[in-house]
Motif scaffolding. Sequence first.
Motif, PDB file in Angstrom:
ATOM      1  N   TYR A 158      -1.006  -7.900  56.678  1.00  0.00           N
ATOM      2  CA  TYR A 158      -1.854  -8.429  57.750  1.00  0.00           C
ATOM      3  C   TYR A 158      -2.002  -7.465  58.924  1.00  0.00           C
ATOM      4  N   CYS A 159      -1.423  -6.285  58.847  1.00  0.00           N
ATOM      5  CA  CYS A 159      -1.292  -5.468  60.067  1.00  0.00           C
ATOM      6  C   CYS A 159      -2.643  -5.255  60.761  1.00  0.00           C
ATOM      7  N   TYR A 160      -2.656  -5.536  62.065  1.00  0.00           N
ATOM      8  CA  TYR A 160      -3.909  -5.414  62.820  1.00  0.00           C
ATOM      9  C   TYR A 160      -4.310  -3.960  63.021  1.00  0.00           C
TER      10      TYR A 160
ATOM     11  N   GLY B  38       4.263   2.482  67.287  1.00  0.00           N
ATOM     12  CA  GLY B  38       3.573   3.130  66.177  1.00  0.00           C
ATOM     13  C   GLY B  38       2.332   2.358  65.844  1.00  0.00           C
TER      14      GLY B  38
ATOM     15  N   GLU C  63       4.938   3.150  62.679  1.00  0.00           N
ATOM     16  CA  GLU C  63       6.390   3.054  62.671  1.00  0.00           C
ATOM     17  C   GLU C  63       6.984   4.181  63.515  1.00  0.00           C
TER      18      GLU C  63
ATOM     19  N   ASN D 206       9.939  -1.542  62.547  1.00  0.00           N
ATOM     20  CA  ASN D 206      10.112  -2.523  61.465  1.00  0.00           C
ATOM     21  C   ASN D 206      11.554  -2.517  60.955  1.00  0.00           C
TER      22      ASN D 206
ATOM     23  N   ARG E 243       5.321  -8.047  54.287  1.00  0.00           N
ATOM     24  CA  ARG E 243       5.516  -6.732  54.918  1.00  0.00           C
ATOM     25  C   ARG E 243       5.752  -5.750  53.768  1.00  0.00           C
TER      26      ARG E 243
ATOM     27  N   HIS F 299       4.657 -14.816  66.360  1.00  0.00           N
ATOM     28  CA  HIS F 299       3.242 -14.427  66.395  1.00  0.00           C
ATOM     29  C   HIS F 299       2.457 -15.327  65.467  1.00  0.00           C
TER      30      HIS F 299
ATOM     31  N   MET G 223      -0.629 -15.388  63.159  1.00  0.00           N
ATOM     32  CA  MET G 223      -1.229 -14.221  62.509  1.00  0.00           C
ATOM     33  C   MET G 223      -2.672 -13.985  62.970  1.00  0.00           C
TER      34      MET G 223
HETATM   35  C1  LIG Z   1       1.667  -3.165  64.720  1.00  0.00           C
HETATM   36  S1  LIG Z   1       3.390  -3.344  64.806  1.00  0.00           S
HETATM   37  C2  LIG Z   1       3.917  -1.729  65.297  1.00  0.00           C
HETATM   38  C3  LIG Z   1       5.407  -1.569  65.507  1.00  0.00           C
HETATM   39  C4  LIG Z   1       6.313  -1.627  64.302  1.00  0.00           C
HETATM   40  N1  LIG Z   1       5.833  -0.961  63.156  1.00  0.00           N
HETATM   41  C5  LIG Z   1       6.698  -3.048  63.994  1.00  0.00           C
HETATM   42  O1  LIG Z   1       6.407  -3.505  62.887  1.00  0.00           O
HETATM   43  O2  LIG Z   1       7.305  -3.679  64.856  1.00  0.00           O
HETATM   44  C6  LIG Z   1       3.652  -4.354  66.249  1.00  0.00           C
HETATM   45  C7  LIG Z   1       3.855  -5.825  66.001  1.00  0.00           C
HETATM   46  O3  LIG Z   1       2.631  -6.452  65.671  1.00  0.00           O
HETATM   47  C8  LIG Z   1       2.853  -7.392  64.635  1.00  0.00           C
HETATM   48  N2  LIG Z   1       1.607  -7.585  63.907  1.00  0.00           N
HETATM   49  C9  LIG Z   1       0.967  -6.692  63.143  1.00  0.00           C
HETATM   50  N3  LIG Z   1      -0.155  -7.212  62.653  1.00  0.00           N
HETATM   51  C10 LIG Z   1      -0.246  -8.479  63.110  1.00  0.00           C
HETATM   52  C11 LIG Z   1      -1.190  -9.517  62.953  1.00  0.00           C
HETATM   53  N4  LIG Z   1      -2.278  -9.346  62.227  1.00  0.00           N
HETATM   54  N5  LIG Z   1      -0.967 -10.698  63.556  1.00  0.00           N
HETATM   55  C12 LIG Z   1       0.147 -10.887  64.312  1.00  0.00           C
HETATM   56  N6  LIG Z   1       1.080  -9.932  64.507  1.00  0.00           N
HETATM   57  C13 LIG Z   1       0.885  -8.726  63.914  1.00  0.00           C
HETATM   58  C14 LIG Z   1       3.929  -6.739  63.820  1.00  0.00           C
HETATM   59  O4  LIG Z   1       4.594  -7.644  62.989  1.00  0.00           O
HETATM   60  C15 LIG Z   1       4.807  -6.168  64.890  1.00  0.00           C
HETATM   61  O5  LIG Z   1       5.684  -7.153  65.350  1.00  0.00           O
END
Ligand SMILES: C[S@@+](CC[C@H](N)C(=O)[O-])C[C@H]1O[C@@H](n2cnc3c(N)ncnc32)[C@H](O)[C@@H]1O
Lengths: 278, 391
Positions: B18-20, B54, B56, B84, B117, B184, B186
Amino acid sequence: MEVLDYNIPPFKTMGWVSDKAKETWNNRFEKINGAIIFTTLKALVKGDWDSQYLIVEGWSYFKILELAAPMEITVKATFLGNENVKGPVYYEVLLTNKHTDPDTLKSSCCIACTTAIREKNRKEHVWQAVLNTKAYQQEGQILSLSSGSDTSVFWQRLLVTIGTQHRCSLQCKRYASLQEALFDKLQVFGYEQEALWLSEMYSWPVEWCASHGICELRTPIIKLAYDTDPTAIPHTIRVEGDNYPTEGAPGKRFPYRKRKFLRITDSKSFKAGLQHGS
Amino acid sequence: MGVELRPLGVKCNIACQYCYQHPQRDVEESTKPYDMDKMKEAILQEGGDFTLFGGEALLVPIEDLEELWSWGLEQFGSNSVQTNGSLITDAHIAMFKKYKVNVGLSIDGPGDLNDVRWAGNLERTRKLTQQSEDAIAQLAKEGLKPSIIITLHRGNVGTAEKRKRMGAWIKELDQIGVRAARLHLMEVESESIRAIYHLTEKENTETLLYFHQLESELKQLRFDIFSEIESLLKADDHGLSCVWKACDPYTTSAVRGVEGNGQRSNCGRTNKEGIDFVKSGLPSYARYISLYHTPQEHGGCNGCRFFAMCKGHCPGTSLEGDWRNRTEHCNVWKTLFELTEERMIAEGEVPLSTHGILPFVEQKLIEGWSQGINPSIQSLIAQAAQQQKVS
Ligand SMILES: C[S@@+](CC[C@H](N)C(=O)[O-])C[C@H]1O[C@@H](n2cnc3c(N)ncnc32)[C@H](O)[C@@H]1O
Ligand code: SF4
């Protein structure tokens, strides 16, 4: 186009796609603005034109006032918006040479259109202007225009543009010949490079999208948001381009150049994850 | 939040489904090298203290981490990292201690509950999840008290059984000394992700209420969402998360990103095009003026008594991925506001949402936003009190 009953105060905010795009094009914007202003003034003095309209941002207006006086050019300006509200300032300026009386100028369809839109207190008229062109495609609330349409109106918040604020169609013969005349004169007065940049920009893909009184304009190098008429739902205009600048960014949606293969979400391993999750 | 430093941009060792940040990863050129001096200069210009972010963060080689954190300690007295957790080694832990690094760690649950993840294949995913779990245990043992971010989706709370397992795991985290967790909802970046992982409004609401209930059974671990909603209803918006603070997507003032080459960037949550736009100059609050006026059936917030507190929430989670709309999680937040409001009234308090001062606060917010100012609720209440004293 259903317009809601409120008004977003004037604003403009911009995002360049990269520092590199900004460094390259910010400077070119300034040169293009200067070139259009000088070319118009010179053409008026020479008698090539008796009158001309320009849409300019506040600082350009004051520059024009300064330059026009010694050239015996009359400047008649209309403030675009509400003078009592803080925000970016634009003018429509009517420039006339010493042989011409600005008050006895003949009207035209774009002058009439501009007056009518202002009387209705509308900020923009591009949606209707596209509906008035012969060749557009419609898919729901998205209108698509082929390249070769007049895209100058979309650049009014970023660049000096020639012609009135509104026009009834984006494929109007009068406008096409006005643009042509501008490009000819830019060359004649020594602004070949600026003419090239400007014609390049006018051939890029552009998206105009208005919703809730906020317009988002996307071009390959910069996007901007500004106040417009408040619609209940998004109304989008896409103009296909013939060119894409080297500084333009790749992106996931129109008007950005798409990648054939999306590095993560098209990858086999990512799809294996989707399979596992479903 | 201060500066988010992204030396390697959005480069990551895994690819959470799901990473934004995927829109950016999908289209961007691969990572450019970073420049230590330019990054440090940019941090100082932004006014300092930074979180190493990041992608990461721990993909940055250990020597460079040491250089950044020793500099960070000297400049700001402490450091932060968001990770992570899957790459944490003993050497990192030693550095966390030496350079006073506060650790934020994202994990969505133990074992298979964290499969979303995703690390390319199932075996690697489970292995890295185990490494993240071990890292939490180790950090807690060393007294480093990591704060955890948990994103909610079908993979970890989609069934009653999964939710129960999550509950048990959170109790374990509480036992070993974790004190803070952020939940969070999603943010959806594509329809395929929505179809597989996104919870319905009802599921999201039930899950949050489940965690709220769970909180009362925990020794020390707290979820910030619930206390933030209560604070907002008490007109106390000091120090709350950015999502409640009328964030402008062109300037994202809560996130001042610094990339590896020193370029300033915005929070990635509003980046739907996959382009890391250069930060704009002054913020605009047009989204909030517009939401206040636009009827709810058209994606606005007109007439909602919680608007002054919620403000349509994070633009990254807007309906249809269009920041001009309110959040797609509106009904979830509304339910939490309503329940908290109800409880406060039962306890004899007057929440802001039912207080006579609300129209004044709304009017002043709109006036402020129209002039490019984003006043806090607290300052407006103080202003009203002052006016009353004078009259
Ligand atoms: C983009 S990550 C970058 C830092 C690191 N890689 C991490 O996972 O913590 C930052 C945070 O955003 C959350 N995140 C990423 N995509 C998301 C989404 N689509 N909706 C909600 N939270 C999200 C991740 O789980 C993480 O807690
Ligand atoms: S670890 Fe963080 S940056 Fe990497 S994919 Fe997952 S959420 Fe995104």
